[in-house]
Scaffold this active site. Structure first.
Site, PDB file in Angstrom:
ATOM      1  N   THR A 176       0.819  -1.219   0.000  1.00 15.76           N
ATOM      2  CA  THR A 176       0.000   0.000   0.000  1.00 15.76           C
ATOM      3  C   THR A 176       0.848   1.263   0.000  1.00 15.76           C
ATOM      4  O   THR A 176       0.419   2.309   0.475  1.00 15.76           O
ATOM      5  CB  THR A 176      -0.947   0.023   1.212  1.00 15.76           C
ATOM      6  OG1 THR A 176      -0.177  -0.155   2.423  1.00 15.76           O
ATOM      7  CG2 THR A 176      -2.001  -1.048   1.108  1.00 15.76           C
ATOM      8  N   GLY A 177       2.070   1.195  -0.552  1.00 11.66           N
ATOM      9  CA  GLY A 177       2.853   2.405  -0.751  1.00 11.66           C
ATOM     10  C   GLY A 177       2.446   3.088  -2.038  1.00 11.66           C
ATOM     11  O   GLY A 177       1.387   2.825  -2.614  1.00 11.66           O
ATOM     12  N   LYS A 230       0.122  -6.424   4.908  1.00 12.24           N
ATOM     13  CA  LYS A 230       0.296  -7.105   6.197  1.00 12.24           C
ATOM     14  C   LYS A 230       0.112  -6.154   7.377  1.00 12.24           C
ATOM     15  O   LYS A 230       0.046  -6.587   8.525  1.00 12.24           O
ATOM     16  CB  LYS A 230       1.679  -7.764   6.275  1.00 12.24           C
ATOM     17  CG  LYS A 230       2.841  -6.797   6.251  1.00 12.24           C
ATOM     18  CD  LYS A 230       4.164  -7.545   6.286  1.00 12.24           C
ATOM     19  CE  LYS A 230       5.359  -6.595   6.268  1.00 12.24           C
ATOM     20  NZ  LYS A 230       6.638  -7.314   6.263  1.00 12.24           N
ATOM     21  N   THR A 266       6.733   4.727   1.813  1.00 11.46           N
ATOM     22  CA  THR A 266       6.374   5.969   1.130  1.00 11.46           C
ATOM     23  C   THR A 266       6.187   7.124   2.099  1.00 11.46           C
ATOM     24  O   THR A 266       6.673   8.232   1.860  1.00 11.46           O
ATOM     25  CB  THR A 266       5.094   5.765   0.296  1.00 11.46           C
ATOM     26  OG1 THR A 266       5.356   4.825  -0.738  1.00 11.46           O
ATOM     27  CG2 THR A 266       4.634   7.077  -0.323  1.00 11.46           C
ATOM     28  N   GLY A 317      12.578  13.680   0.598  1.00 11.45           N
ATOM     29  CA  GLY A 317      13.153  14.537  -0.430  1.00 11.45           C
ATOM     30  C   GLY A 317      12.156  15.084  -1.430  1.00 11.45           C
ATOM     31  O   GLY A 317      11.998  16.292  -1.580  1.00 11.45           O
ATOM     32  N   GLU A 324      18.807  18.181  -5.646  1.00 11.89           N
ATOM     33  CA  GLU A 324      19.398  17.216  -4.730  1.00 11.89           C
ATOM     34  C   GLU A 324      20.632  16.591  -5.357  1.00 11.89           C
ATOM     35  O   GLU A 324      20.977  16.866  -6.506  1.00 11.89           O
ATOM     36  CB  GLU A 324      18.363  16.149  -4.353  1.00 11.89           C
ATOM     37  CG  GLU A 324      17.174  16.719  -3.585  1.00 11.89           C
ATOM     38  CD  GLU A 324      16.196  15.658  -3.141  1.00 11.89           C
ATOM     39  OE1 GLU A 324      16.461  14.464  -3.374  1.00 11.89           O
ATOM     40  OE2 GLU A 324      15.158  16.017  -2.562  1.00 11.89           O
ATOM     41  N   ASP A 376       9.878  -8.912   1.744  1.00 11.93           N
ATOM     42  CA  ASP A 376       8.874  -9.927   1.449  1.00 11.93           C
ATOM     43  C   ASP A 376       8.727 -10.189  -0.049  1.00 11.93           C
ATOM     44  O   ASP A 376       8.626 -11.336  -0.483  1.00 11.93           O
ATOM     45  CB  ASP A 376       7.510  -9.513   2.017  1.00 11.93           C
ATOM     46  CG  ASP A 376       7.539  -9.282   3.511  1.00 11.93           C
ATOM     47  OD1 ASP A 376       8.432  -9.831   4.177  1.00 11.93           O
ATOM     48  OD2 ASP A 376       6.680  -8.549   4.021  1.00 11.93           O
ATOM     49  N   HIS A 379      21.850   5.767   2.958  1.00 12.06           N
ATOM     50  CA  HIS A 379      21.662   7.214   2.990  1.00 12.06           C
ATOM     51  C   HIS A 379      22.798   7.818   3.813  1.00 12.06           C
ATOM     52  O   HIS A 379      23.076   7.374   4.926  1.00 12.06           O
ATOM     53  CB  HIS A 379      20.312   7.578   3.610  1.00 12.06           C
ATOM     54  CG  HIS A 379      19.882   8.972   3.284  1.00 12.06           C
ATOM     55  ND1 HIS A 379      20.475  10.078   3.837  1.00 12.06           N
ATOM     56  CD2 HIS A 379      18.939   9.440   2.425  1.00 12.06           C
ATOM     57  CE1 HIS A 379      19.902  11.171   3.358  1.00 12.06           C
ATOM     58  NE2 HIS A 379      18.970  10.803   2.487  1.00 12.06           N
ATOM     59  N   ARG A 409      24.919   9.741  -3.649  1.00  6.03           N
ATOM     60  CA  ARG A 409      24.882   9.238  -2.280  1.00  6.03           C
ATOM     61  C   ARG A 409      25.991   8.248  -1.963  1.00  6.03           C
ATOM     62  O   ARG A 409      26.526   8.240  -0.850  1.00  6.03           O
ATOM     63  CB  ARG A 409      23.516   8.605  -1.998  1.00  6.03           C
ATOM     64  CG  ARG A 409      22.409   9.626  -1.905  1.00  6.03           C
ATOM     65  CD  ARG A 409      21.054   8.990  -1.780  1.00  6.03           C
ATOM     66  NE  ARG A 409      20.033  10.011  -1.571  1.00  6.03           N
ATOM     67  CZ  ARG A 409      18.731   9.745  -1.514  1.00  6.03           C
ATOM     68  NH1 ARG A 409      18.301   8.499  -1.647  1.00  6.03           N
ATOM     69  NH2 ARG A 409      17.853  10.714  -1.325  1.00  6.03           N
ATOM     70  N   HIS A 443      19.193   2.361   3.255  1.00  2.58           N
ATOM     71  CA  HIS A 443      18.119   3.250   2.843  1.00  2.58           C
ATOM     72  C   HIS A 443      17.270   2.703   1.706  1.00  2.58           C
ATOM     73  O   HIS A 443      16.051   2.651   1.807  1.00  2.58           O
ATOM     74  CB  HIS A 443      18.723   4.589   2.424  1.00  2.58           C
ATOM     75  CG  HIS A 443      17.724   5.628   2.031  1.00  2.58           C
ATOM     76  ND1 HIS A 443      16.685   6.014   2.849  1.00  2.58           N
ATOM     77  CD2 HIS A 443      17.605   6.378   0.906  1.00  2.58           C
ATOM     78  CE1 HIS A 443      15.969   6.954   2.245  1.00  2.58           C
ATOM     79  NE2 HIS A 443      16.490   7.186   1.058  1.00  2.58           N
ATOM     80  N   GLU A 491       9.997  -0.108  -5.267  1.00  2.00           N
ATOM     81  CA  GLU A 491      11.334  -0.493  -4.805  1.00  2.00           C
ATOM     82  C   GLU A 491      11.591  -1.979  -4.941  1.00  2.00           C
ATOM     83  O   GLU A 491      12.747  -2.397  -5.118  1.00  2.00           O
ATOM     84  CB  GLU A 491      11.528  -0.056  -3.349  1.00  2.00           C
ATOM     85  CG  GLU A 491      12.951  -0.248  -2.846  1.00  2.00           C
ATOM     86  CD  GLU A 491      13.189   0.317  -1.469  1.00  2.00           C
ATOM     87  OE1 GLU A 491      14.301   0.122  -0.932  1.00  2.00           O
ATOM     88  OE2 GLU A 491      12.274   0.977  -0.909  1.00  2.00           O
ATOM     89  N   ARG A 524      20.918   4.647  -7.132  1.00  2.00           N
ATOM     90  CA  ARG A 524      19.737   5.454  -7.443  1.00  2.00           C
ATOM     91  C   ARG A 524      20.033   6.941  -7.370  1.00  2.00           C
ATOM     92  O   ARG A 524      20.634   7.427  -6.416  1.00  2.00           O
ATOM     93  CB  ARG A 524      18.614   5.118  -6.455  1.00  2.00           C
ATOM     94  CG  ARG A 524      17.349   5.971  -6.621  1.00  2.00           C
ATOM     95  CD  ARG A 524      16.331   5.597  -5.570  1.00  2.00           C
ATOM     96  NE  ARG A 524      16.772   5.933  -4.245  1.00  2.00           N
ATOM     97  CZ  ARG A 524      16.225   6.870  -3.470  1.00  2.00           C
ATOM     98  NH1 ARG A 524      15.213   7.584  -3.925  1.00  2.00           N
ATOM     99  NH2 ARG A 524      16.671   7.080  -2.245  1.00  2.00           N
ATOM    100  N   SER A 552      12.797   7.582  -6.947  1.00  2.00           N
ATOM    101  CA  SER A 552      12.053   6.390  -6.516  1.00  2.00           C
ATOM    102  C   SER A 552      10.547   6.592  -6.515  1.00  2.00           C
ATOM    103  O   SER A 552       9.801   5.724  -6.988  1.00  2.00           O
ATOM    104  CB  SER A 552      12.538   5.944  -5.135  1.00  2.00           C
ATOM    105  OG  SER A 552      12.559   7.045  -4.243  1.00  2.00           O
TER     106      SER A 552
END
Length: 533
Positions: free
Chosen positions: A14-15, A37, A45, A50, A120, A215, A236, A284, A344, A368, A379, A384
């Site tokens: 559910t992101g 779950k 999310t 950022g 960024e 998962d 990160h 990064r 991260h 992801e 990345r 993302s």
């Protein structure tokens, strides 16, 4: 079997990717069911600070373009991006953002009708849009959860997916899950979209919430799918340091460095001076490695982010970071903020096309958990959320096309017994991965980690959420270790202290992995090619 459900497509997670997929499925008339779950707002999310990196034709820096965004992404990806996949995803970005705005997501504006744009690390232009200063993920999640509820999309909360089920032809037939009471049941569907997020809980310190237990990677592997690039775990460079704290740690968004903050050590020396042309806005992996090197040189536990130049506007621009700092007694407008690196983002995952298709008929992946070729070996910041928005919609469109073409169809699938799998004590696994498979890796340490995880594994029935999560972490740790050991070079966010240089002759390609019929991980490098179908 205690319960049953059915749908045209079931979305796991559910992101941003999961709820975007669900909303798109409803829009085009598919019967959709969402399974998670935890609760609908849980997941990675909501923690994203950022923003969303996107070239918008109506508002952009002079000289910026989709193609320039592509170039920045490919450079950050250190030779492993699929340029075609990058271009396809980024080209769809502006439209995806506009769709998100129509669901009710509100972004920060400089003036009426004009969105604020930040820059960024790794970006050559100001193209990152944000919400609530540093609460973009929370706003995106809020809008998507509200739209899902308003649309009457069914969401099975507190239902943990145990296994993906296959029909007689080998194609997906649905999934086995445990409900909130631990009772097993089956969701019948010809298509499953995995949108389960990352694997940060492999490590003792991470920016990921407790639900990020790999998962999706484990489910896909056990269903016969190929995974790739798992060795590329992005750490990160700046999470808030609080001596000895474990679990999810508050991150200090690199947009703070975009506003002029600089990294210094305990003596006040600049960390990034001379390390990279972009200095504190370097990619990064470069910043994380420089921080770790300075910590080793100074025998310190953390470095510091000097944001005093931002001044009184810090609390307004970065309210989430400001609140986290004040909780540990630091005023970021006047005091240096103690920071260090933490796990991260996973650049790899289930091999999928930009339309979400995997190597298993009926199985799709987005966000992801998917390896689309966008991120490569590292990345680019704020790509993302955009990937989740774009690929999730494309995946559901692919489901619809595959159903119409008869490439997937409803099959009867069930289960005979709750499966069993190897699990490892989570504390032991996290300490082992943090010590031996973090930023600085080498063959001897990874060998120790592999043997320790193998010898500590115990096969147990997956009758509880914890058992399912621990089995997912154990299998994914083994796959990550195999990939990191096999890649005998340093590239992107895979850094080996015993092999510090990249090897473009041998390793400018991905490593694919799958489980054989006996459950052993085997390499299958040729299965990681990209498709733009």
């Amino acid at each position: 079997m205690s319960w049953e459900a059915a749908a045209d497509v079931v979305v796991v997670g559910t992101g941003v990717a999961g709820l975007t997929a669900a909303l798109r499925a409803r829009e085009i008339g598919l019967r959709v069911l969402v399974v998670t779950k935890d609760t609908a707002p849980a997941g990675n999310t909501g923690w994203a600070q950022g923003g969303i990196a996107v070239f918008r034709p109506d508002e952009h820096d002079d000289g910026d373009s989709v193609e320039q965004h592509v170039e920045d992404t490919v450079v950050a990806g250190a030779g492993l991006c699929s340029r075609a996949a990058v271009r396809a995803i980024l080209t769809d970005g502006a439209e995806a953002v506009e769709r998100l705005r129509t669901t009710g997501a509100k972004f920060d504006a400089d003036s009426p009708g004009s969105l604020s744009r930040a820059r960024e690390g790794g970006h050559s232009a100001f193209r990152v849009i944000h919400a609530g200063g540093d609460a973009t993920g929370a706003e995106v999640q809020r809008a998507l959860v509200a739209a899902t509820g308003d649309g009457g999309i069914p969401v099975l909360e507190h239902h943990c997916v145990v296994e993906l089920l296959r029909g007689d032809s080998g194609a997906l037939a649905g999934l086995l899950a445990l409900d909130a009471a631990g009772s097993p049941g089956v969701v019948h569907a010809p298509a499953v979209v995995l949108a389960t997020g990352g694997l940060g809980q492999l490590y003792a310190a991470t920016t990921n919430p407790e639900v990020a237990t790999a998962d999706g990677v484990a489910l896909a592997l056990r269903a016969g799918a190929v995974v790739a690039d798992l060795e590329f775990v992005q750490f990160h460079p700046t999470v808030l340091f609080a001596g000895g704290a474990r679990g999810r740690r508050p991150l200090v968004t690199e947009a703070v460095r975009g506003e002029g903050a600089v990294l210094v050590d305990a003596s006040g020396r600049r960390v990034m001076a001379g390390e990279h042309p972009l200095e504190d806005l370097a990619p990064r992996d470069v910043v994380s490695e420089a921080i770790n090197r300075r910590l080793a040189e100074t025998d310190a536990e953390c470095v510091y982010l000097d944001a005093s130049g931002i001044g009184a506007s810090f609390a307004r621009r970065f309210p989430t970071v400001h609140a986290a700092c004040r909780e540990v007694g630091v005023d970021p407008a006047h005091e240096p903020v103690p920071v260090t690196s933490a796990a991260h983002y996973s650049c790899g995952g289930v091999v999928a096309t930009v339309d979400g298709r995997t190597s298993v008929s009926g199985l799709y992946a987005a966000g992801e958990v998917a390896r689309t070729g966008l991120h490569g070996a590292n990345r680019l910041a704020s790509n993302s959320l955009l990937e989740g928005l774009v690929v999730a919609s494309r995946a559901v469109d692919a489901v619809a096309r595959d159903l119409r073409a008869g490439r997937i169809s409803r099959q009867r699938g069930g289960y005979e017994a709750i499966p069993a799998a190897a699990v490892v004590d989570r504390d032991l696994l996290q300490r082992t991965m943090s010590r031996h498979v973090g930023i600085g890796r080498e063959a001897r340490g990874m060998g120790v980690a592999t043997r320790l995880i193998d010898t500590s594994s115990v096969v147990r029935p997956l009758r509880t959420r914890q058992a399912v999560e621990d089995s997912s972490l154990a299998l994914t740790a083994q796959a990550l270790l195999a990939a990191a050991t096999a890649r005998t070079e340093s590239r992107g966010c895979h850094r080996r202290s015993d092999l510090p240089n990249p090897d473009n002759r041998q390793w400018r390609s991905s490593i694919g992995w799958r489980l054989d019929v006996s459950g052993w991980l085997i390499r299958c490098d040729t299965d990681t090619s990209q498709s733009i179908a």
